[in-house]
Design a protein around this motif. Sequence first.
Motif, PDB file in Angstrom:
ATOM      1  N   ALA A  31       0.821  -1.210   0.000  1.00 46.97           N
ATOM      2  CA  ALA A  31       0.000   0.000   0.000  1.00 46.97           C
ATOM      3  C   ALA A  31       0.856   1.261   0.000  1.00 46.97           C
ATOM      4  CB  ALA A  31      -0.922   0.008   1.224  1.00 46.97           C
ATOM      5  N   GLY A  32       2.160   1.080   0.181  1.00 47.48           N
ATOM      6  CA  GLY A  32       3.058   2.228   0.192  1.00 47.48           C
ATOM      7  C   GLY A  32       3.513   2.637   1.571  1.00 47.48           C
ATOM      8  N   ILE A  33       3.189   1.833   2.583  1.00 49.22           N
ATOM      9  CA  ILE A  33       3.602   2.162   3.947  1.00 49.22           C
ATOM     10  C   ILE A  33       4.967   1.516   4.213  1.00 49.22           C
ATOM     11  CG2 ILE A  33       3.070   1.832   6.384  1.00 49.22           C
ATOM     12  CD1 ILE A  33       0.163   2.083   5.713  1.00 49.22           C
ATOM     13  N   PRO A  34       5.960   2.319   4.616  1.00 43.38           N
ATOM     14  CA  PRO A  34       7.283   1.739   4.869  1.00 43.38           C
ATOM     15  C   PRO A  34       7.263   0.824   6.079  1.00 43.38           C
ATOM     16  CG  PRO A  34       7.207   4.024   5.615  1.00 43.38           C
ATOM     17  CD  PRO A  34       5.916   3.761   4.893  1.00 43.38           C
ATOM     18  N   ASP A  35       8.053  -0.244   6.008  1.00 41.05           N
ATOM     19  CA  ASP A  35       8.156  -1.114   7.176  1.00 41.05           C
ATOM     20  C   ASP A  35       9.275  -0.591   8.085  1.00 41.05           C
ATOM     21  OD1 ASP A  35      10.471  -1.859   5.931  1.00 41.05           O
ATOM     22  OD2 ASP A  35       9.974  -3.971   5.733  1.00 41.05           O
ATOM     23  N   PHE A  36       9.537  -1.320   9.152  1.00 42.30           N
ATOM     24  CA  PHE A  36      10.524  -0.867  10.122  1.00 42.30           C
ATOM     25  C   PHE A  36      11.794  -1.704  10.071  1.00 42.30           C
ATOM     26  CE2 PHE A  36       6.597   0.887  11.532  1.00 42.30           C
ATOM     27  CZ  PHE A  36       6.916   2.065  12.189  1.00 42.30           C
ATOM     28  N   ARG A  37      11.640  -3.019   9.872  1.00 41.31           N
ATOM     29  CA  ARG A  37      12.796  -3.905  10.006  1.00 41.31           C
ATOM     30  C   ARG A  37      13.224  -4.561   8.702  1.00 41.31           C
ATOM     31  NH1 ARG A  37      10.023  -4.063  14.742  1.00 41.31           N
ATOM     32  NH2 ARG A  37      11.275  -3.951  16.659  1.00 41.31           N
ATOM     33  N   ILE A 106       0.419  -0.550  13.048  1.00 40.18           N
ATOM     34  CA  ILE A 106      -0.210   0.616  13.674  1.00 40.18           C
ATOM     35  C   ILE A 106      -0.928   1.474  12.644  1.00 40.18           C
ATOM     36  CG2 ILE A 106       1.516   0.672  15.524  1.00 40.18           C
ATOM     37  CD1 ILE A 106       2.849   3.052  14.076  1.00 40.18           C
ATOM     38  N   ASP A 107      -1.121   0.962  11.423  1.00 41.16           N
ATOM     39  CA  ASP A 107      -1.518   1.822  10.303  1.00 41.16           C
ATOM     40  C   ASP A 107      -3.021   1.941  10.065  1.00 41.16           C
ATOM     41  OD1 ASP A 107      -2.239  -0.613   8.935  1.00 41.16           O
ATOM     42  OD2 ASP A 107      -0.174  -0.810   8.249  1.00 41.16           O
ATOM     43  N   MET A 112      -9.878   0.316   7.872  1.00 36.34           N
ATOM     44  CA  MET A 112     -10.250   1.028   6.649  1.00 36.34           C
ATOM     45  C   MET A 112     -10.804   0.071   5.596  1.00 36.34           C
ATOM     46  SD  MET A 112      -7.025   3.688   6.454  1.00 36.34           S
ATOM     47  CE  MET A 112      -7.433   4.236   4.782  1.00 36.34           C
ATOM     48  N   ALA A 113     -10.321  -1.176   5.608  1.00 32.07           N
ATOM     49  CA  ALA A 113     -10.799  -2.173   4.648  1.00 32.07           C
ATOM     50  C   ALA A 113     -12.154  -2.744   5.035  1.00 32.07           C
ATOM     51  CB  ALA A 113      -9.788  -3.311   4.524  1.00 32.07           C
ATOM     52  N   GLY A 114     -12.578  -2.531   6.283  1.00 30.29           N
ATOM     53  CA  GLY A 114     -13.885  -3.027   6.715  1.00 30.29           C
ATOM     54  C   GLY A 114     -13.842  -4.084   7.793  1.00 30.29           C
ATOM     55  N   GLY A 123      -1.030  -1.290  19.230  1.00 26.46           N
ATOM     56  CA  GLY A 123      -1.824  -0.075  19.255  1.00 26.46           C
ATOM     57  C   GLY A 123      -1.876   0.602  17.896  1.00 26.46           C
ATOM     58  N   SER A 124      -2.346   1.860  17.882  1.00 26.04           N
ATOM     59  CA  SER A 124      -2.430   2.608  16.629  1.00 26.04           C
ATOM     60  C   SER A 124      -2.678   4.075  16.948  1.00 26.04           C
ATOM     61  CB  SER A 124      -3.555   2.062  15.732  1.00 26.04           C
ATOM     62  OG  SER A 124      -4.825   2.462  16.239  1.00 26.04           O
ATOM     63  N   TYR A 125      -2.816   4.842  15.892  1.00 21.78           N
ATOM     64  CA  TYR A 125      -3.111   6.273  16.027  1.00 21.78           C
ATOM     65  C   TYR A 125      -4.606   6.544  16.175  1.00 21.78           C
ATOM     66  CZ  TYR A 125       1.673   7.646  14.759  1.00 21.78           C
ATOM     67  OH  TYR A 125       3.037   7.841  14.749  1.00 21.78           O
ATOM     68  N   ARG A 126      -5.446   5.520  16.321  1.00 15.98           N
ATOM     69  CA  ARG A 126      -6.893   5.743  16.385  1.00 15.98           C
ATOM     70  C   ARG A 126      -7.335   6.382  17.700  1.00 15.98           C
ATOM     71  NH1 ARG A 126     -10.450   1.414  16.130  1.00 15.98           N
ATOM     72  NH2 ARG A 126      -8.909   0.121  17.207  1.00 15.98           N
TER      73      ARG A 126
END
Length: 253
Positions: A31-37, A106-107, A112-114, A123-126
């Motif tokens: 989806a274009g979200i960078p990973d961490f590791r 955390i994205d 968003m997909a349902g 956790g997340s930013y929600r």
Amino acid sequence: MHPLEPVACAELIRNSKSMVALTGAGISTAAGIPDFRGPKGLYVTRRYDPELVFEIDNFQRAPQYFYEFTSDFATAVRDVAPTFTHRFLAQQEQAGQLEGVITQNIDILHQMAGSRNVLELHGSYRSATCQSCRTRLHELDYPWWIDAMAGSSHPPVVHCPSCDGLLKPDIVFFGEAVNGFGRAEAMVAACDLLLVLGSSLNVTPASLLPYSTSAPTVIVNRGSVMLPPAPNRYFVDEDLDDYFTKVADHVRR
């Protein structure tokens, strides 16, 4: 190791009555979200110092490092759409095949997909909690964070609307316990099919979850996975969306 053709995976899904999915960064990189590791992940490239950004004591002392990351992250993912695999899992939940998703991400893309039953281990930013008055804000999204940071100081640090204390997204930092691990273990122990998607299983305690079940386990990930071969474990080293596009075609037949 037991490779698994899409048609065989689809048959396992069709026959399942209590499937559970465990997802990692690999489900969202398409989806274009960078990973961490990963090989080009944020930790490897050292674009951000993980100890400064995600260590809880450092956040309390110098939250600007985390919020500099958040500014870049929220801007990058604000207009990102869920992948085919995110949507496939949501469809399986709606069809009554999938009990729920356990995610290390955390994205917010599963929601968003349902997907409705999503356990966010990290956790997340929600939502967010004030570190002073403990006021908790709910139903937040990336535009909210971007606006909040735009209205704050530079470097951006978001403060509580009630008391002006430091606001922390409900993301699990280094030094904090993950969310709902007991519930995650129970979900996996009760499932009759476990999908491990886009995770190398090298981060504890999420990496321990596949050991909670003897049910068929399908691991789809690009690259190595820190899980030994065992009966009923099937390893697929393919692109997730490519693989589940083919799986979905067979599930619908």
